[in-house]
Design an enzyme around this catalytic site. Structure first.
Site, short mmCIF file in Angstrom:
data_model
loop_
_atom_site.label_atom_id
_atom_site.label_comp_id
_atom_site.label_asym_id
_atom_site.label_seq_id
_atom_site.Cartn_x
_atom_site.Cartn_y
_atom_site.Cartn_z
N CYS A 134 0.87 -1.17 0.00
CA CYS A 134 0.00 0.00 0.00
C CYS A 134 0.91 1.23 0.00
O CYS A 134 1.66 1.45 0.95
CB CYS A 134 -0.87 -0.03 1.26
N CYS A 177 -0.55 3.73 -6.50
CA CYS A 177 -1.51 3.16 -5.53
C CYS A 177 -1.80 1.75 -6.02
O CYS A 177 -2.12 1.56 -7.20
CB CYS A 177 -2.79 4.00 -5.50
N1 DGL Z 1 -3.91 0.59 -2.09
C1 DGL Z 1 -3.50 1.71 -1.39
C2 DGL Z 1 -2.30 2.44 -1.94
O1 DGL Z 1 -1.47 1.81 -2.54
C3 DGL Z 1 -4.47 2.52 -0.60
C4 DGL Z 1 -5.66 3.10 -1.21
C5 DGL Z 1 -6.53 3.71 -0.15
O2 DGL Z 1 -6.83 3.02 0.83
O3 DGL Z 1 -6.91 4.89 -0.31
O4 DGL Z 1 -2.13 3.61 -1.74
#
Ligand code: DGL
Length: 215
Positions: A70, A177
């Site tokens: 993440c 993301c």
């Molecule tokens: N998948 C996540 C990232 O890589 C987070 C997205 C979120 O929860 O807003 O930033």
């Protein structure tokens, strides 16, 4: 070997699946925080607290490495977590500004990421260290993670955003993301050869090997 994978939402599973191919005998545990996703519109202290709570099963399982799959949690929380759990190894995921800066010929790149990632000090440092002389477009992707998490993708919005960054000269688009990996193929279709689309998920296996000195 025990690996733990965390994402606020659905992308931990995709990263874990990729890791299972590299480490077929490893025990790979995933955790997410479906209740609180998206993290990208939360404050830094909320993101730090939520990530800390969510990874407790991985800390308690004595994982050899915890992968924060993440960008948002990495950008905002990884340093705090490393300080709080000094014996725990962590790997994070960050927007590939360095690679994009090396690849771009138009000296213009786009970084698609959450508001929290773009506002973080870690992201500012990446831009400062590697973005010299590069124009960086940061389109508004604030709704994307939620749309993808709920499988309610506004294709018109994605189409408009990606066409706009291409029209503005970006020849590299960084997916900053992990949720956006789910629409990577659609983005590549929209781009239609005008830009490269890059994200770091395929490099995580090697990072684990390096960190655990397996190769
Ligand atoms: N998948 C996540 C990232 O890589 C987070 C997205 C979120 O929860 O807003 O930033």
């Amino acid at each position: 070997m025990k690996l733990g994978v965390f994402d606020s939402g659905i992308d931990g599973e995709a990263i874990a699946a990729a890791l299972r191919l590299v480490f077929p005998t490893a025990i790979i545990t995933t955790v997410n925080d479906h209740e609180n996703v998206p993290y990208g519109s939360k404050t830094p202290s909320e993101i730090i607290n939520l990530t800390d709570i969510a990874i407790q099963p991985l800390i308690n399982a004595n994982c050899d490495v915890i992968i924060l799959a993440c960008n948002t949690a990495t950008a905002v929380a990884i340093e705090t977590l490393r300080a709080k759990y000094p014996n725990q190894k962590f790997i994070g995921i960050e927007p590939m500004i360095k690679t994009a800066a090396e690849l771009t010929k138009s000296h213009t790149i786009a970084v698609c990421a959450t508001p929290a990632t773009l506002a973080s000090d870690r992201y500012s440092k990446l831009v400062k260290n590697f973005g010299d002389g590069i124009s960086i477009i940061e389109p508004d992707c604030s709704d994307w993670a939620q749309m993808i998490e709920n499988n309610q993708i506004n294709h018109q919005l994605i189409d408009k955003t990606i066409n706009d960054v291409c029209d503005r000269g970006a020849d590299v688009i960084v997916l900053g993301c992990t949720h956006y990996n789910w629409i990577k193929d659609s983005i590549i279709k929209i781009v239609d050869g005008r830009a490269q689309v890059i994200e770091p998920s395929s490099a995580i296996g090697n990072r684990v090997k390096q960190l655990l000195q397996l190769s």
